[in-house]
Design a protein around this motif. Sequence first.
Motif, PDB file in Angstrom:
ATOM      1  N   MET A 172      -1.937 -15.317  -1.469  1.00 42.19           N
ATOM      2  CA  MET A 172      -1.592 -15.190  -2.882  1.00 42.19           C
ATOM      3  C   MET A 172      -0.437 -16.126  -3.268  1.00 42.19           C
ATOM      4  O   MET A 172      -0.379 -16.602  -4.403  1.00 42.19           O
ATOM      5  CB  MET A 172      -1.216 -13.742  -3.208  1.00 42.19           C
ATOM      6  N   SER A 173       0.460 -16.378  -2.343  1.00 39.44           N
ATOM      7  CA  SER A 173       1.555 -17.307  -2.604  1.00 39.44           C
ATOM      8  C   SER A 173       1.007 -18.698  -2.896  1.00 39.44           C
ATOM      9  O   SER A 173       1.460 -19.377  -3.827  1.00 39.44           O
ATOM     10  CB  SER A 173       2.508 -17.344  -1.405  1.00 39.44           C
ATOM     11  N   ILE A 174       0.021 -19.122  -2.120  1.00 39.20           N
ATOM     12  CA  ILE A 174      -0.617 -20.425  -2.335  1.00 39.20           C
ATOM     13  C   ILE A 174      -1.450 -20.417  -3.612  1.00 39.20           C
ATOM     14  O   ILE A 174      -1.379 -21.331  -4.436  1.00 39.20           O
ATOM     15  CB  ILE A 174      -1.491 -20.803  -1.129  1.00 39.20           C
ATOM     16  N   LYS A 175      -2.226 -19.358  -3.788  1.00 39.27           N
ATOM     17  CA  LYS A 175      -3.142 -19.287  -4.929  1.00 39.27           C
ATOM     18  C   LYS A 175      -2.407 -19.306  -6.258  1.00 39.27           C
ATOM     19  O   LYS A 175      -2.795 -20.007  -7.193  1.00 39.27           O
ATOM     20  CB  LYS A 175      -3.992 -18.018  -4.825  1.00 39.27           C
ATOM     21  N   HIS A 176      -1.323 -18.532  -6.356  1.00 39.09           N
ATOM     22  CA  HIS A 176      -0.586 -18.421  -7.617  1.00 39.09           C
ATOM     23  C   HIS A 176       0.634 -19.336  -7.676  1.00 39.09           C
ATOM     24  O   HIS A 176       1.391 -19.284  -8.646  1.00 39.09           O
ATOM     25  CB  HIS A 176      -0.161 -16.967  -7.843  1.00 39.09           C
ATOM     26  N   LYS A 177       0.824 -20.137  -6.604  1.00 38.92           N
ATOM     27  CA  LYS A 177       1.919 -21.108  -6.561  1.00 38.92           C
ATOM     28  C   LYS A 177       3.273 -20.432  -6.789  1.00 38.92           C
ATOM     29  O   LYS A 177       4.112 -20.922  -7.556  1.00 38.92           O
ATOM     30  CB  LYS A 177       1.680 -22.221  -7.573  1.00 38.92           C
ATOM     31  N   ILE A 178       3.473 -19.310  -6.129  1.00 34.12           N
ATOM     32  CA  ILE A 178       4.737 -18.579  -6.178  1.00 34.12           C
ATOM     33  C   ILE A 178       5.301 -18.529  -4.761  1.00 34.12           C
ATOM     34  O   ILE A 178       4.701 -17.910  -3.879  1.00 34.12           O
ATOM     35  CB  ILE A 178       4.541 -17.150  -6.718  1.00 34.12           C
ATOM     36  N   PRO A 179       6.431 -19.175  -4.498  1.00 38.18           N
ATOM     37  CA  PRO A 179       6.965 -19.191  -3.129  1.00 38.18           C
ATOM     38  C   PRO A 179       7.444 -17.803  -2.687  1.00 38.18           C
ATOM     39  O   PRO A 179       8.095 -17.087  -3.449  1.00 38.18           O
ATOM     40  CB  PRO A 179       8.141 -20.172  -3.219  1.00 38.18           C
ATOM     41  N   VAL A 180       7.103 -17.427  -1.464  1.00 35.17           N
ATOM     42  CA  VAL A 180       7.588 -16.180  -0.861  1.00 35.17           C
ATOM     43  C   VAL A 180       8.197 -16.557   0.491  1.00 35.17           C
ATOM     44  O   VAL A 180       7.486 -16.905   1.429  1.00 35.17           O
ATOM     45  CB  VAL A 180       6.458 -15.151  -0.673  1.00 35.17           C
ATOM     46  N   ASP A 181       9.518 -16.497   0.561  1.00 38.34           N
ATOM     47  CA  ASP A 181      10.223 -16.900   1.778  1.00 38.34           C
ATOM     48  C   ASP A 181      10.521 -15.728   2.707  1.00 38.34           C
ATOM     49  O   ASP A 181      10.649 -15.907   3.914  1.00 38.34           O
ATOM     50  CB  ASP A 181      11.541 -17.593   1.413  1.00 38.34           C
ATOM     51  N   ARG A 182      10.627 -14.527   2.113  1.00 39.66           N
ATOM     52  CA  ARG A 182      11.011 -13.374   2.921  1.00 39.66           C
ATOM     53  C   ARG A 182      10.414 -12.100   2.339  1.00 39.66           C
ATOM     54  O   ARG A 182      10.213 -11.986   1.128  1.00 39.66           O
ATOM     55  CB  ARG A 182      12.545 -13.264   2.982  1.00 39.66           C
ATOM     56  N   ILE A 183      10.118 -11.134   3.222  1.00 42.02           N
ATOM     57  CA  ILE A 183       9.601  -9.831   2.807  1.00 42.02           C
ATOM     58  C   ILE A 183      10.563  -8.762   3.317  1.00 42.02           C
ATOM     59  O   ILE A 183      10.819  -8.674   4.517  1.00 42.02           O
ATOM     60  CB  ILE A 183       8.195  -9.580   3.379  1.00 42.02           C
ATOM     61  N   ASP A 184      11.093  -7.953   2.403  1.00 43.91           N
ATOM     62  CA  ASP A 184      12.005  -6.883   2.804  1.00 43.91           C
ATOM     63  C   ASP A 184      11.299  -5.842   3.668  1.00 43.91           C
ATOM     64  O   ASP A 184      10.098  -5.576   3.489  1.00 43.91           O
ATOM     65  CB  ASP A 184      12.572  -6.172   1.557  1.00 43.91           C
ATOM     66  N   GLU A 185      12.050  -5.255   4.594  1.00 45.24           N
ATOM     67  CA  GLU A 185      11.487  -4.217   5.458  1.00 45.24           C
ATOM     68  C   GLU A 185      10.998  -3.021   4.643  1.00 45.24           C
ATOM     69  O   GLU A 185       9.983  -2.408   4.970  1.00 45.24           O
ATOM     70  CB  GLU A 185      12.527  -3.760   6.484  1.00 45.24           C
ATOM     71  N   GLU A 186      11.746  -2.662   3.578  1.00 44.17           N
ATOM     72  CA  GLU A 186      11.354  -1.518   2.761  1.00 44.17           C
ATOM     73  C   GLU A 186      10.007  -1.752   2.086  1.00 44.17           C
ATOM     74  O   GLU A 186       9.253  -0.807   1.849  1.00 44.17           O
ATOM     75  CB  GLU A 186      12.428  -1.231   1.713  1.00 44.17           C
ATOM     76  N   PHE A 187       9.696  -2.998   1.780  1.00 43.52           N
ATOM     77  CA  PHE A 187       8.396  -3.346   1.200  1.00 43.52           C
ATOM     78  C   PHE A 187       7.278  -2.999   2.180  1.00 43.52           C
ATOM     79  O   PHE A 187       6.302  -2.330   1.832  1.00 43.52           O
ATOM     80  CB  PHE A 187       8.379  -4.839   0.861  1.00 43.52           C
ATOM     81  N   MET A 188       7.432  -3.439   3.423  1.00 42.65           N
ATOM     82  CA  MET A 188       6.421  -3.171   4.439  1.00 42.65           C
ATOM     83  C   MET A 188       6.360  -1.685   4.792  1.00 42.65           C
ATOM     84  O   MET A 188       5.282  -1.136   5.056  1.00 42.65           O
ATOM     85  CB  MET A 188       6.714  -4.001   5.691  1.00 42.65           C
ATOM     86  N   GLU A 189       7.504  -1.017   4.799  1.00 47.07           N
ATOM     87  CA  GLU A 189       7.515   0.417   5.098  1.00 47.07           C
ATOM     88  C   GLU A 189       6.728   1.198   4.053  1.00 47.07           C
ATOM     89  O   GLU A 189       6.002   2.145   4.381  1.00 47.07           O
ATOM     90  CB  GLU A 189       8.954   0.919   5.163  1.00 47.07           C
TER      91      GLU A 189
END
Length: 500
Positions: A369-386
Amino acid sequence: MELPTLILVTRDTVIQQQILAHFKKTFQLSICSSLEDCYEQCSDQDIDSILVDLRFLLSGGHQEDQLLDMIQSAAPETEIILLTEEECPEILERRSACTAMMHIKGFASEAELLLEIDSCLNPEEEVVVSQSAMLNASLGATSNSSSPENKKPAAKRSSSANTSREPGAAGTGQGITRRFETNSHEMKLMLNELEIAAQHDVTVLLIGETGAGKTYLSRLIHDVSPRRNEPFLNVACGALPNDLIESELFGHVRGAFTSAHADKDGKFLAAGRGTVLLDEIDVLGPEQQVKLLRVIETGEFEPIGSNKTHVNQARLVVASNMDLQPLVEQGKFRPDLYYRLNMLKFDVLPLRRRKSDIIVLANDFVHQMSIKHKIPVDRIDEEFMEALHSYPWPGNVRELENVIRRSVIYCREGVLRKENLPSHILMGLVGPTNDPSVVLNHRQNDSERLGDQVAVTEKELIEQALFKNNYSRTNTAKTLGISRVTLYNKMKKYGMNTKK
């Protein structure tokens, strides 16, 4: 020699540029911003092909369906390719299933889209896209295109459209167990058995909830079988009216019924020696079940209104989102057909029963989705994955993909935070599954949820207003009818970014 004409209906300037660059030497291209403009062109001149981009619809697709019907009536010989999100409105799904229209559902990158369109426009040719073209199309010729992890070999695609691939899929030379990414021991055992069955001309039954990956597995069965170079056709039985299912499967002759103005080959004939997926097999009526049983056992069938017997040469994969045995006990499904299918039945586990796959799939979807929508995602918070890991996912992999898409769209400063997730994920509010025997518990009691619902609703309203006002706090406060200070305090309360 005059080039064939291709109309591209889209407002996406990126897609416009990619199509123009890729097909400028093979088609005479024309761009329309709406289906109304396309209809006018079809009325004035002969058009060979039309590509209609209907992603990100804000409506239910009814107006678009009417315009497509007008275009097909005005240009019955024109080849139409429909481009939609993976979650396509039912009315458009039905039109693509009931007509000769081709349908591309979802794509991870512009490069994948170009391959899909190529395979639709040139079904007899093997499509080859060079490494540099793949990188430029998928990454927009950014500076990252030279990184080692993005260097992939030339991609080759067959003529089948309407495919959706789960993250981790590799080339057709690999087996099912390597291409269906899972850490579940139970799923790995099932995939090993399925890979053996895929090598033989036998009918396979896949049972699994909606969004668990049955269509993707069906395509893998086809790709690893000796039939991989033949067509793969998907019949969404649940999207077809009962009176059209037989015509879709077996075909009909002219005059067989009121709207049968010409002979039509059914999917069994159109597939040749390829593979036919019959999805939602549980919706078939008793008479249709009898005819299907005959096809499975003898291969024989007759088109509607014809006395000529044909022999099916295609391989059948049958899928259902519910177990068929209860339907047999209720008298809704023939026992003889059930026992015939049940010999090679494979259960596709729901995502909540393979929790170890959630993080891997989520990471892959974020990258896509980062590539498709051209929105950079450098990091994912642990709380997001939890939060992802604790949610039971009644919509399975498809729901996870849509949630990640939404989160990436709202991602700011290159960091995915739990605040980017939809409110029902954060609150653990779970909708029903398509299996009535499964009841998923809510995480909180009613009194706790009421306060949370109010807070999450207010937070969502602020997020939407910020997005619509290009993150201008002054304009957002005016839109919401509150002061700028109140807006700041509420953003701080809900953990939203206040530094912009």
